[in-house]
Design a protein around this motif. Structure first.
Motif, PDB file in Angstrom:
ATOM      1  N   HIS A 114      -0.313   7.580 -10.189  1.00  0.00           N
ATOM      2  CA  HIS A 114      -0.335   8.829  -9.429  1.00  0.00           C
ATOM      3  C   HIS A 114      -1.758   9.340  -9.263  1.00  0.00           C
ATOM      4  O   HIS A 114      -2.149   9.795  -8.179  1.00  0.00           O
ATOM      5  CB  HIS A 114       0.534   9.886 -10.125  1.00  0.00           C
ATOM      6  N   THR A 115      -2.550   9.234 -10.340  1.00  0.00           N
ATOM      7  CA  THR A 115      -3.961   9.631 -10.251  1.00  0.00           C
ATOM      8  C   THR A 115      -4.708   8.745  -9.265  1.00  0.00           C
ATOM      9  O   THR A 115      -5.545   9.221  -8.488  1.00  0.00           O
ATOM     10  CB  THR A 115      -4.623   9.552 -11.639  1.00  0.00           C
ATOM     11  N   LEU A 116      -4.415   7.443  -9.288  1.00  0.00           N
ATOM     12  CA  LEU A 116      -5.043   6.499  -8.357  1.00  0.00           C
ATOM     13  C   LEU A 116      -4.783   6.919  -6.911  1.00  0.00           C
ATOM     14  O   LEU A 116      -5.711   6.946  -6.081  1.00  0.00           O
ATOM     15  CB  LEU A 116      -4.500   5.096  -8.603  1.00  0.00           C
ATOM     16  N   LEU A 117      -3.555   7.241  -6.587  1.00  0.00           N
ATOM     17  CA  LEU A 117      -3.204   7.634  -5.211  1.00  0.00           C
ATOM     18  C   LEU A 117      -3.925   8.917  -4.818  1.00  0.00           C
ATOM     19  O   LEU A 117      -4.386   9.051  -3.677  1.00  0.00           O
ATOM     20  CB  LEU A 117      -1.693   7.802  -5.093  1.00  0.00           C
ATOM     21  N   GLU A 118      -4.040   9.851  -5.747  1.00  0.00           N
ATOM     22  CA  GLU A 118      -4.749  11.100  -5.457  1.00  0.00           C
ATOM     23  C   GLU A 118      -6.230  10.842  -5.241  1.00  0.00           C
ATOM     24  O   GLU A 118      -6.819  11.335  -4.267  1.00  0.00           O
ATOM     25  CB  GLU A 118      -4.548  12.090  -6.606  1.00  0.00           C
ATOM     26  N   ARG A 119      -6.837  10.068  -6.147  1.00  0.00           N
ATOM     27  CA  ARG A 119      -8.289   9.795  -6.043  1.00  0.00           C
ATOM     28  C   ARG A 119      -8.610   8.969  -4.795  1.00  0.00           C
ATOM     29  O   ARG A 119      -9.690   9.102  -4.218  1.00  0.00           O
ATOM     30  CB  ARG A 119      -8.765   9.041  -7.290  1.00  0.00           C
ATOM     31  N   ALA A 120      -7.686   8.108  -4.396  1.00  0.00           N
ATOM     32  CA  ALA A 120      -7.904   7.252  -3.223  1.00  0.00           C
ATOM     33  C   ALA A 120      -7.519   7.955  -1.925  1.00  0.00           C
ATOM     34  O   ALA A 120      -7.654   7.369  -0.851  1.00  0.00           O
ATOM     35  CB  ALA A 120      -7.106   5.964  -3.368  1.00  0.00           C
ATOM     36  N   ALA A 121      -7.035   9.201  -2.018  1.00  0.00           N
ATOM     37  CA  ALA A 121      -6.631   9.992  -0.848  1.00  0.00           C
ATOM     38  C   ALA A 121      -5.544   9.290  -0.040  1.00  0.00           C
ATOM     39  O   ALA A 121      -5.636   9.163   1.188  1.00  0.00           O
ATOM     40  CB  ALA A 121      -7.848  10.307   0.023  1.00  0.00           C
ATOM     41  N   ILE A 122      -4.533   8.806  -0.742  1.00  0.00           N
ATOM     42  CA  ILE A 122      -3.374   8.185  -0.095  1.00  0.00           C
ATOM     43  C   ILE A 122      -2.189   9.141  -0.279  1.00  0.00           C
ATOM     44  O   ILE A 122      -1.581   9.190  -1.353  1.00  0.00           O
ATOM     45  CB  ILE A 122      -3.050   6.809  -0.694  1.00  0.00           C
ATOM     46  N   PRO A 123      -1.872   9.927   0.739  1.00  0.00           N
ATOM     47  CA  PRO A 123      -0.853  10.964   0.576  1.00  0.00           C
ATOM     48  C   PRO A 123       0.568  10.412   0.672  1.00  0.00           C
ATOM     49  O   PRO A 123       0.799   9.335   1.227  1.00  0.00           O
ATOM     50  CB  PRO A 123      -1.147  11.895   1.756  1.00  0.00           C
ATOM     51  N   PRO A 124       1.553  11.140   0.130  1.00  0.00           N
ATOM     52  CA  PRO A 124       2.946  10.764   0.320  1.00  0.00           C
ATOM     53  C   PRO A 124       3.364  11.066   1.763  1.00  0.00           C
ATOM     54  O   PRO A 124       2.579  11.691   2.500  1.00  0.00           O
ATOM     55  CB  PRO A 124       3.674  11.677  -0.673  1.00  0.00           C
ATOM     56  N   PRO A 125       4.547  10.593   2.168  1.00  0.00           N
ATOM     57  CA  PRO A 125       5.608  10.003   1.351  1.00  0.00           C
ATOM     58  C   PRO A 125       5.381   8.517   1.086  1.00  0.00           C
ATOM     59  O   PRO A 125       4.717   7.834   1.850  1.00  0.00           O
ATOM     60  CB  PRO A 125       6.855  10.226   2.201  1.00  0.00           C
ATOM     61  N   TYR A 126       5.979   8.044  -0.033  1.00  0.00           N
ATOM     62  CA  TYR A 126       5.860   6.657  -0.444  1.00  0.00           C
ATOM     63  C   TYR A 126       7.221   5.960  -0.440  1.00  0.00           C
ATOM     64  O   TYR A 126       8.226   6.541  -0.850  1.00  0.00           O
ATOM     65  CB  TYR A 126       5.290   6.556  -1.864  1.00  0.00           C
ATOM     66  N   ILE A 127       7.212   4.715   0.029  1.00  0.00           N
ATOM     67  CA  ILE A 127       8.337   3.803  -0.206  1.00  0.00           C
ATOM     68  C   ILE A 127       7.914   2.924  -1.363  1.00  0.00           C
ATOM     69  O   ILE A 127       6.960   2.148  -1.254  1.00  0.00           O
ATOM     70  CB  ILE A 127       8.650   2.939   1.039  1.00  0.00           C
ATOM     71  N   LEU A 128       8.570   3.043  -2.492  1.00  0.00           N
ATOM     72  CA  LEU A 128       8.194   2.301  -3.693  1.00  0.00           C
ATOM     73  C   LEU A 128       8.863   0.931  -3.710  1.00  0.00           C
ATOM     74  O   LEU A 128      10.067   0.819  -3.455  1.00  0.00           O
ATOM     75  CB  LEU A 128       8.617   3.079  -4.940  1.00  0.00           C
ATOM     76  N   VAL A 129       8.081  -0.100  -4.009  1.00  0.00           N
ATOM     77  CA  VAL A 129       8.607  -1.461  -4.119  1.00  0.00           C
ATOM     78  C   VAL A 129       8.131  -2.032  -5.451  1.00  0.00           C
ATOM     79  O   VAL A 129       6.931  -2.182  -5.666  1.00  0.00           O
ATOM     80  CB  VAL A 129       8.139  -2.358  -2.953  1.00  0.00           C
TER      81      VAL A 129
END
Length: 348
Positions: A114-129
């Motif tokens: 979750h921290t990685l996604l925030e720091r990388a500026a990759i916003p939701p929504p996510y499809i998790l696989v």
């Protein structure tokens, strides 16, 4: 006698020192020849390797198996990138990512993702696989960050019930595996693991095989060798890079911690039987143990929008043997999630 012992100790220390130099030079060489295909994102305590492809308002997030990297998703990520934004990453200590804080539990892994996604500026929504071990982390992510998740596909996942609690046999195997990995981490620091990997590429594979069995003594027969069915089933890219990734101390330490914390990780994930109220597809491999297939079906039945699908043409690596099945499952989850959003919008 004392003098002989001193000479032996001196030679051992010299050999270890030379081995450490050999390991350091080899690691630097590997870094030049095999640079990370993505970018390294700083989490404050360590950096994680992130690989992005494609564009779109929705992000497909790929989580690999216990010992795997972004390479296990190469074909899938390439296939989907024409239509969607697709992100894969290496967990701490694996692939191109740096060693992370211990212990390596599902809770910690989800926090870091979750921290990685925030720091990388990759916003939701996510499809998790999630594949295999991702069956513990992806449901936990969905349960903890439900507003950020639009759906999920689990590819022959490990399920919490398998390890919560574990059988005495499984618990014994994880302890043996963790012990072997910690031994391998020590030997990797002095270059012995790297030297064995080198021998495997030469004409002295018999000697290399003996050394591998020595390093992995105590483990089940053939499980510690490159001739094991488990190693043979790895995707080609993963097998190729094993001589780069698996000879590093960080890899062995990470696997040791993930193994010995499987019961803890399963307990983390097992708190949430209804972990996702969005569309979820669970794929079971033909070769999956009967108990796991039954758990997959039961898990899908408990979810409000769950579906269980048998991959009758595939082993554990479904995304390698039946890529289109996984793609269809992801596309179905995306369509169903978009329909749900449309139906929830107020009429004008």
């Amino acid at each position: 006698m004392i003098q002989i012992a001193a000479w032996v100790a001196g030679l051992a220390l010299l050999g270890a020192a030379l081995g450490m130099v050999y390991q350091s030079l080899g690691t630097r060489r590997d870094g030049r020849i095999h640079p990370p295909p993505g970018r390294l994102v700083d989490l404050g305590t360590h950096r994680l390797h992130l690989l992005e492809a494609g564009q779109g308002s929705l992000t497909i997030l790929l989580e690999a198996g216990l010992m795997s990297t972004v390479l296990s998703w190469s074909d899938l990520q390439r296939s989907l990138a024409g239509s969607f934004r697709v992100v894969s990453y290496d967990r701490a200590g694996l692939g191109w990512s740096e060693l992370g804080p211990m212990p390596r539990t599902a809770d910690r892994i989800v926090d870091e993702l979750h921290t990685l996604l925030e720091r990388a500026a990759i916003p939701p929504p996510y499809i998790l696989v999630g594949h295999s071990f991702g069956g513990l982390t992806m449901p936990l992510f969905a349960a903890r960050f439900s507003d950020e998740v639009a759906g999920m596909v689990l590819v022959d996942p490990v399920v919490a019930a398998e390890w919560n609690p574990p059988s005495e046999h499984d618990l014994k195997l994880t302890r043996i595996g963790a012990k072997v990995c910690r031994r391998a981490a020590i030997l990797a620091r002095i270059g012995l693991t790297r030297f064995v990997a080198f021998l495997l590429t030469t004409g002295v594979k018999n000697l290399a095989g003996h050394l591998v069995r020595l390093i992995s003594r105590g483990s089940p027969a053939e499980s510690g060798t490159v001739s094991s069915p488990w190693f043979a089933a790895l995707p080609p890219a993963e097998k190729t890079m094993a001589s780069v990734f698996w000879v590093q101390p960080k890899f062995a330490l990470t696997i040791a911690s993930q193994l010995e914390n499987l019961p803890v990780s399963a307990a983390n994930a097992g708190q949430f039987s209804n972990f996702c109220d969005k569309p979820v597809v669970i794929l079971s491999a033909r070769t999956a143990p009967e108990r796991r297939r039954a758990e997959h079906a039961a898990m899908a039945a408990r979810l409000p929008k769950g579906e269980h699908v048998s991959a009758e043409n595939s082993n554990h690596w479904i995304m390698q043997e039946d890529l289109q099945l996984v793609i269809r499952a992801i596309e179905k989850v995306i369509r169903d999630s978009e329909k749900a959003v449309t139906h929830s919008m107020p009429a004008r």
